[in-house]
Structures are given as structure tokens and as C-alpha cells.
Design an enzyme around this catalytic site. Structure first.
Site, PDB file in Angstrom:
ATOM      1  N   LYS A   4       0.814  -1.231   0.000  1.00 57.37           N
ATOM      2  CA  LYS A   4       0.000   0.000   0.000  1.00 57.37           C
ATOM      3  C   LYS A   4       0.840   1.270   0.000  1.00 57.37           C
ATOM      4  CE  LYS A   4      -2.167  -0.857   3.838  1.00 57.37           C
ATOM      5  NZ  LYS A   4      -1.887  -2.260   4.101  1.00 57.37           N
ATOM      6  N   THR A   5       1.838   1.293   0.888  1.00 55.47           N
ATOM      7  CA  THR A   5       2.597   2.532   1.037  1.00 55.47           C
ATOM      8  C   THR A   5       3.340   2.871  -0.253  1.00 55.47           C
ATOM      9  OG1 THR A   5       2.825   2.108   3.381  1.00 55.47           O
ATOM     10  CG2 THR A   5       4.336   3.697   2.440  1.00 55.47           C
TER      11      THR A   5
ATOM     12  N   GLU B 206      -3.581   6.159   1.597  1.00 53.46           N
ATOM     13  CA  GLU B 206      -3.373   4.739   1.887  1.00 53.46           C
ATOM     14  C   GLU B 206      -4.444   4.337   2.890  1.00 53.46           C
ATOM     15  OE1 GLU B 206       0.573   3.941   3.273  1.00 53.46           O
ATOM     16  OE2 GLU B 206      -0.064   2.112   4.307  1.00 53.46           O
TER      17      GLU B 206
END
Ligand code: EPU
Length: 736
Positions: free
Chosen positions: A99-100, A144
């Protein structure tokens, strides 16, 4: 939380924050206007209109308790984020892994595409400047989304990018179905397009039927498809197709096939938002990913040190696969499990996740905010890996020893990766810093020399006791030794020399700085010239006696009784059979503190009983001994007598020779014997029953035990006989 604080400050709100510790991040926010308190006190938040709290905050936190009591609005981090996002067109990046990196990629591509996005990502991203930013000019807000606590439900974004869905956070969710339910709700609440990974079965199942879904991935059926992927050491090159039509080639400067997949998702999103492919490709080429995501901490031809945040089996497999594909010789891993609940729930999967690593050192669990679960520790995973058949796994319960354990087995061609969401990267950073110095030392000693990190000195002392040497260096030439002396001086590094370690008691914390062990090459050479025998400091003193015998030179037979090397016997003016080293020494060659070589004759040297002061600050490299021509039978007889004396009066067990100098009034061994201390012990350290001046290691003794026993003997001699015993053995190093 720092991201939320930053956004609220940029939106013009008055923000206060509290935490147990202040960090670089809180300092930065304070400069932006945050009022920060380094403790959680109810009164510091008493006049707040709204309290935002992290899921890591315990429910008995005083600020939470007081807000609850007074009926003040309390919202979780994700709720605050969702509220902020409502002012823009939200783009939520959701999934278990990546995600990051992916949200940072999206924010970067949109920014480079001129869309002025605001963003919120879960880590510091150097290329974005900060982890959160509000840009009033743009209409998009890239965030995110955290699935770990169900708060994905809070978001009502315009678009969503779904990376992957699988079992994780089982402390919160009962099963995969519960996780999918949360994702399904997010999909339901998304008003625009769902971009989803066609290669992920759960994501595909949940998203495929959505009326505005666009798929991406490697599979033939994906709307946006990555193909012809070429994985290079730190980059990937790949082709992108949209519904069968080639868009072009892209280069991603982030390693790993899984990141190519994420990038295809970003390309899909960016293209659909109207950014030309060429612009997207140009921004991806510039993209540098988040800290702790395959972050290179050190790189040379010999070693590569990488830190990665991976803490779920799937992430670990992906990271190790990437590490393996880089093509170095071995992959060594330090792994810190994160959370007891995850360790317990996914223990079987963890056991199978490390097949691409040659060696794995597993630490104890980083608890995050969890209380321990009985029977669950790092060992649970190490055992599971061993059961699965991994042959290179060890469990290291002392966190501070992890970098040493890994550092000591390093070999040229190794890639070392630290894995985990806790603080394991600190251990890698220590290793990286020491490796920088170790590589300089290696350059000095050249290919023929040897440099090792954290070498256990118990391997290099006859007593078999002692912690590690920070830098263990074996030069083979006088020049290399001289260069080492100069380097240590210039770098302010302590330098200590060890020969055979036969008269040494190293404390359990080992020796900081450089430990030079001159051996091999120049240092082991023995040459006969007439009645003189020259020997390097690495040669055994005993070998000097035997070289003498071979050349018909006697008077050196006593040396047979000394287990040490020439260097140590010079330093200590070692003796046996009533003789001592300097009775035979003709000349000594040494290096001074500047690495300059000097040779001095016996007459110029000040020598005492068991002490040669010149070598306190200088370093011997060789010595010349004089023998006297003698009949071979006589030499053999004397050698045998010395051997016999040693065999009959001294223990064969591991020891450091005589512990105490002989006081004038009585030999120390006799004194200890008369005091009735033979066989007395502390732990595995024991006074020899053969000779009272020897302490033997019965197996696994520590320096602490040895030192306690020495103190006990000294105290008894003082109390009962008024004799002050002085140690002969050199005691060095740091306590554990
Ligand atoms: N003795 C006892 N009980 C004992 C040990 C010794 O009564 O438990 C008596 C012996 O019977 C002898 C006297 O003490 O009458 C001296 O003992 P020993 O002959 O063994 O010599 P030492 O002085 O204890 C010295 C060196 C040794 C060297 C031997 C052999 C010192 C501190 N020690 O020992 O050197 O090997 O002579 O020649 O000078 C060393 O320095 O590390 C070392 C082992």
C-alpha cells in the site's frame, strides 16, 4: 497520526498532540504549529473540540478516559482521514501488501502529471517530501487505506485501487470472509472506478462484477497488462498494454516483480485520469520508494545490505524472492516477528516463507501494543521453519546480539536483509556502519589478509572465554600492520593485539575497536642464521625451540612449556623452567604508534619479571633469539624434561596458564594449594586440582565467573596470609 496532524495544521486548525516520546517527526510538526506534550495527560486536551486517536492507544489512556467521561467527540485516525478526504475526490489505495509504495507512486505520478494531489501515506517518502500534504490547488486526495482495524469502512472515495486481499490481522478479523466483507463495503462506497489486481483471486472475485471496474496485472484478461518483465538488480523494465494495445515501455527503479504489478495498477489509474502514458512512464522512472521498502543501507561489490518492512509471510516471500533474483551468492536474513497474534495465527505460513534465504536469524516478537501470548515467541517461527526443513535457521532471543550473529558469518557475496515492522532495521544499521569500517580494514590487509566482524574471542583464547572483537583483523605483512596502526589512529579506533590468547582473560562484552591478530605470512616465519633464530610474532614460541633443535642450538628448550606465540611471550616476558624470554632475546623489531618500524638490541630494552613495558604502546613484529650449539641428545633430553614437567604439574584442561604472578614469599600455586582452594569453583570456572595457579574452564565458563573466582582467591590470600596476589593474566575488554 503525524500525517493527520500535518493535514489538520495545513487546513488551519489548532492541533495538539501527545506521545510517550518525541521524535524527528514531532519536532517537524512543532515547527508547523503543533503543541506537543511528551506524556498523555487529560488536562492537555481538556479544551479540545475533537479527539483523534490511533488504534495503538490503549482504552485506559487518560485522555481517552477523560474525553469519554465528558462526552467529547472521539474519532479514530481513519475517520479523521475520511473526513478530511471528503473535501476532495478521494483515491484510496487498499490491500494487504504494497500500500505505502503504491500510494506514494500514485501521489507522485499525479503530482508529476500536474494534478496537484493532496496525499496521505503511511511512511516518510523522500520523493514526496512528507507523509501527508494538503494542496489546495488540486481536486484529488490520494490516501493509503488501512485495513487492519476495519476502518476501511469509513471511506467514501471517488476511486479505489485494490492491490490484494488475503488472511492478515487475524487479531482483529475472525477469517478471510470477514476481511472480504470490509473490502466489499469499501467497493460499494466508491462512487467512481474500482481498479483491481486481476491476478489476486479475492480482489478479482470481489471487484469483477462492479459496474465501473478496471483490472490490471499480468494475466491475459487484465484491462491493463504488464508483460515482458525484465528484472534488473534494482530496477525493472516492462511493457504495458491496454486491452491488447501497446502503450509503451516503462522502467521502475524499485526492485521486485510485485512492484511491477503495483506500477501497472498506477499506470491504469493515471491513464484513466487523463495523464499521457509518456508522462506516467517518465515519472515512474524517477520514482524512489518509501523508506524501509527494500531500502539499500549499504552497497559494495562484496556486500549488499537491505532493509524491508515485510512482516507477513506473503510479503516476506516477495522480498526474499527479489533479494534472491539480484544474484548475489547468499541471502542472509534477520527477521523480527511483529505481534504475538500474527505470529500465532500465521506460524505455519511463516515456516514456509523463508525458502529463498540461506540463513535466517529470528528474534523475539515485536509486540506493538499487544500483551504476550503464552508459548508464542520468535522460537515458534524458528521451530516451524526447521520442521519445514530449513537448514539455516537460528533463534536469537537477545535482540542486541542479532547484528553480531549475522555479522560474524558474513562472507563476500552476501546480501543481508532485515525484515519486520518493528525496530529490526536498527540492528541492520549498526551492521552497516561497522561494515563500512570493516571494508576499509579489508582494503588495508588485501586479499591475503582476513577481516571478520564480531569474532568471538572465546575461539581465540586458550581459556575459551570472552565476548566478540568488534573488528577482527589478520594482517599478513609488516606493511599491512603498520597501515592498520595508522588507520586506527586516524579514525580514533582502539587497537589491541592478540597472539595465541594464552595469557588472556577477555570479559564477556568483548573488545571494542580493532583486534589485530598477526599470523601467517611474514608473521609465522622462522629463520636460522648461525646461532641466531629470527621469528615473527605469530610463530609459536615452542616452534622456536624445535627450530633450534633442528639446527643443533640449545638453551631454548624451556620454550617448549609455553603455549603462546612469540609476540605474547615478548609482551609478558613469559617464562618456564626457571628461564624467561629475554634471556634469549638478541633484538626486537617493533612498530611504533605511527606505524614506523624500529629494531632495538637487548641492551637498549627495559625488561621486568613478566613485563616488557615497550610493548604497552608499541607492537612487536619479530624477534631474534640466541641459542648455544649443543649436542642433539642434550637438547632432546631438556625438551623432554620440560614436556614432562608440564605434563605432570599442569592441567591439560582449558586455562590461561598461571593466573597470578609468583609473590616473593611463596609461589602462587603453592599458596593457593595451602589455602585449600583447589577445586573450588564458581559456575564453570574451577581452580585446577593439578596446579593451584591455574583456573580451568569446565565448559562454557563466563569471564564473570573467572573474575569472581580470582577475587575469591585474592581475598582469601589477603585475609589468611596477608599476601597481595597480582594477576599475571591480562584482563581486557568490556563487561557484558
Ligand atoms: N606447587 C604446589 N601446589 C601447586 C602448584 C605448585 O605446592 O598446586 C609448588 C610446586 O611443587 C613448586 C612450586 O609450587 O614447588 C612452584 O610451582 P611450579 O614449579 O609449577 O612453578 P610455578 O612457579 O607455579 C612457573 C611459571 C609457569 C611455568 C612453570 C614451569 C609463573 C607465574 N609461572 O610456574 O608459567 O610453566 O613455572 O616452569 O612464573 C605461565 O606463566 O602462565 C606459566 C604457566
Amino acid at each position: 497520526m503525524s500525517g493527520i496532524a500535518a493535514l489538520l495544521l495545513q487546513l488551519g486548525h489548532e492541533v495538539r498532540g501527545s506521545d510517550k516520546v518525541s521524535t524527528v517527526e514531532t519536532d517537524r510538526l512543532q515547527r508547523l504549529g503543533l503543541r506537543f506534550h511528551q506524556q498523555h495527560r487529560a488536562e492537555d486536551a481538556s479544551d479540545a473540540d475533537l479527539i483523534v486517536f490511533s488504534s495503538a492507544i490503549r482504552s485506559d489512556n487518560p485522555i481517552l478516559v477523560s474525553a469519554r467521561d465528558s462526552g467529547k467527540p472521539l474519532i479514530r485516525r481513519a475517520e479523521a482521514l475520511a473526513a478530511i478526504m471528503r473535501a476532495k475526490r478521494g483515491i484510496v489505495i487498499a490491500g494487504m501488501h504494497g500500500k505505502t509504495t503504491t500510494s506514494a507512486m500514485v501521489a507522485h505520478v499525479l503530482r508529476e502529471g500536474g494534478l496537484h494531489p493532496s496525499h496521505y501515506v503511511g511512511a516518510e517518502i523522500p520523493i514526496l517530501g512528507t507523509n501527508a500534504h494538503w494542496d489546495p490547488r488540486g481536486e484529488h486526495f490520494v490516501a493509503e487505506g488501512d485495513e487492519s482495524d476495519g476502518t476501511l469502512r469509513c471511506f467514501h472515495p471517488k476511486h479505489a485501487l485494490i492491490l490484494n486481499i488475503e488472511e492478515e490481522h487475524l487479531d482483529f478479523y475472525p477469517d478471510l470472509a470477514a476481511i472480504e466483507k470490509v473490502f466489499a463495503q469499501l467497493i460499494e462506497q466508491t462512487s467512481g472506478t474500482i481498479f483491481y489486481n486481476a491476478d489476486d483471486p479475492s480482489a478479482a472475485r470481489l471487484c469483477a462484477n462492479h459496474n465501473a471496474a478496471i483490472s490490471y496485472g499480468f494475466s491475459e484478461s487484465a484491462d491493463y497488462r504488464g508483460a515482458n518483465v525484465e528484472l534488473r538488480e534494482f530496477a525493472s523494465v516492462f511493457c504495458v498494454y491496454r486491452r491488447g494495445q501497446q502503450l509503451g515501455e516503462a522502467v521502475l527503479n524499485v526492485p521486485g516483480r510485485h512492484n511491477v504489478e503495483n506500477a501497472v495498477g498506477v499506470i491504469a489509474l493515471g491513464t484513466e485520469l487523463g495523464i499521457p502514458f509518456e508522462k506516467i512512464a517518465a515519472s515512474l522512472r524517477k520514482f524512489q520508494h518509501a523508506r524501509r521498502r527494500f531500502e539499500i543501507k549499504y552497497k559494495s561489490d562484496r556486500f549488499l545490505l537491505v532493509d524491508d518492512y515485510a512482516h507477513h509471510p506473503t510479503e516476506i516471500r516477495a522480498t526474499l524472492k527479489t533479494a534472491r533474483s539480484i544474484g548475489r551468492k547468499r541471502v542472509l536474513t534477520m527477521f523480527q516477528p511483529h505481534r504475538y497474534s500474527r505470529t500465532k495465527a500465521l506460524c505455519k505460513e511463516f515456516g514456509r516463507a523463508f525458502d529463498d534465504a540461506d540463513r535466517v536469524v529470528v528474534t523475539d516478537v515485536y509486540p506493538a501494543s499487544e500483551a504476550p501470548i503464552a508459548g508464542i515467541s520468535g522460537k515458534t517461527i524458528a521451530d516451524e521453519m526447521a520442521t519445514h526443513g530449513h537448514r539455516g535457521v537460528s533463534y536469537q532471543p537477545h535482540f542486541e546480539s542479532v547484528y553480531r550473529e549475522v555479522g560474524n558469518i558474513l562472507d563476500s557475496g552476501d546480501l543481508i536483509v532485515s525484515l519486520g515492522a518493528g525496530n529490526i532495521h536498527e540492528q541492520l544499521s549498526i551492521l552497516a556502519a561497522d561494515l563500512v569500517i570493516a571494508e576499509k580494514l579489508k582494503a588495508i590487509v588485501g586479499t591475503e589478509g582476513d577481516v571478520r566482524l564480531y569474532e568471538p574471542l572465546s575461539k581465540h583464547t586458550t581459556l575459551r572465554v570472552g565476548g566478540p572483537a568488534q573488528f577482527w583483523v589478520e594482517p599478513r605483512t609488516e606493511n599491512a600492520f603498520a597501515e592498520l596502526i595508522r588507520f586506527c589512529r586516524q579514525e580514533n579506533l582502539p587497537l589491541f593485539v592478540i597472539g595465541r590468547g594464552s595469557n588472556l582473560l577477555v570479559r564477556d562484552g568483548g573488545i571494542c575497536g580493532v583486534v589485530v591478530h598477526p599470523c601467517g605470512g611474514d608473521f609465522d616465519k622462522i629463520k636460522i642464521d648461525g646461532n641466531e633464530i629470527s621469528a615473527g610474532v605469530g610463530a609459536k614460541l615452542r616452534q622456536v625451540a624445535y627450530a633450534g633443535k633442528a639446527a643443533g642450538l640449545g638453551g631454548l628448550e624451556w620454550m617448549e612449556g609455553i603455549p603462546g606465540a612469540v609476540g605474547g611471550s615478548l609482551r609478558m616476558n613469559a617464562g618456564a623452567m626457571g628461564a624467561q624470554t629475554f634471556e634469549n632475546v638478541v633484538r626486537v623489531r617493533y612498530l611504533d604508534e605511527n606505524g614506523e618500524a624500529h629494531t632495538k638490541g637487548r641492551d637498549e630494552l627495559e625488561v621486568h619479571y613478566r613485563n616488557f613495558p615497550l610493548l604497552e604502546n608499541n607492537f612487536a613484529v619479530s624477534a631474534v633469539f640466541r641459542g648455544e650449539p649443543a649436542p642433539t641428545e642434550e637438547i632432546v633430553r631438556k625438551l623432554e624434561a620440560s614436556q614432562e614437567k608440564r605434563r605432570t604439574t599442569q592441567p591439560a584442561a582449558k586455562s590461561a596458564g598461571c593466573i597470578f604472578k609468583n609473590p616473593d614469599s611463596c609461589p602462587a600455586g603453592k599458596l593457593v594449594d595451602e589455602l585449600g582452594l583447589k577445586n573450588s569453583r564458581i559456575g564453570k570456572a574451577r581452580v585446577s586440582e593439578v596446579h593451584g595457579n591455574f583456573i580451568v574452564n569446565d565448559g562454557g565458563a563466563t569471564a564473570v565467573e573467572m573474575l569472581e573466582l580470582i577475587e575469591k582467591i585474592k581475598a582469601t590470600a589477603r585475609a589468611k596470609r596477608g599476601i597481595e596476589l597480582e594477576t599475571e593474566v591480562q584482563i581486557v575488554g568490556e563487561p557484558a
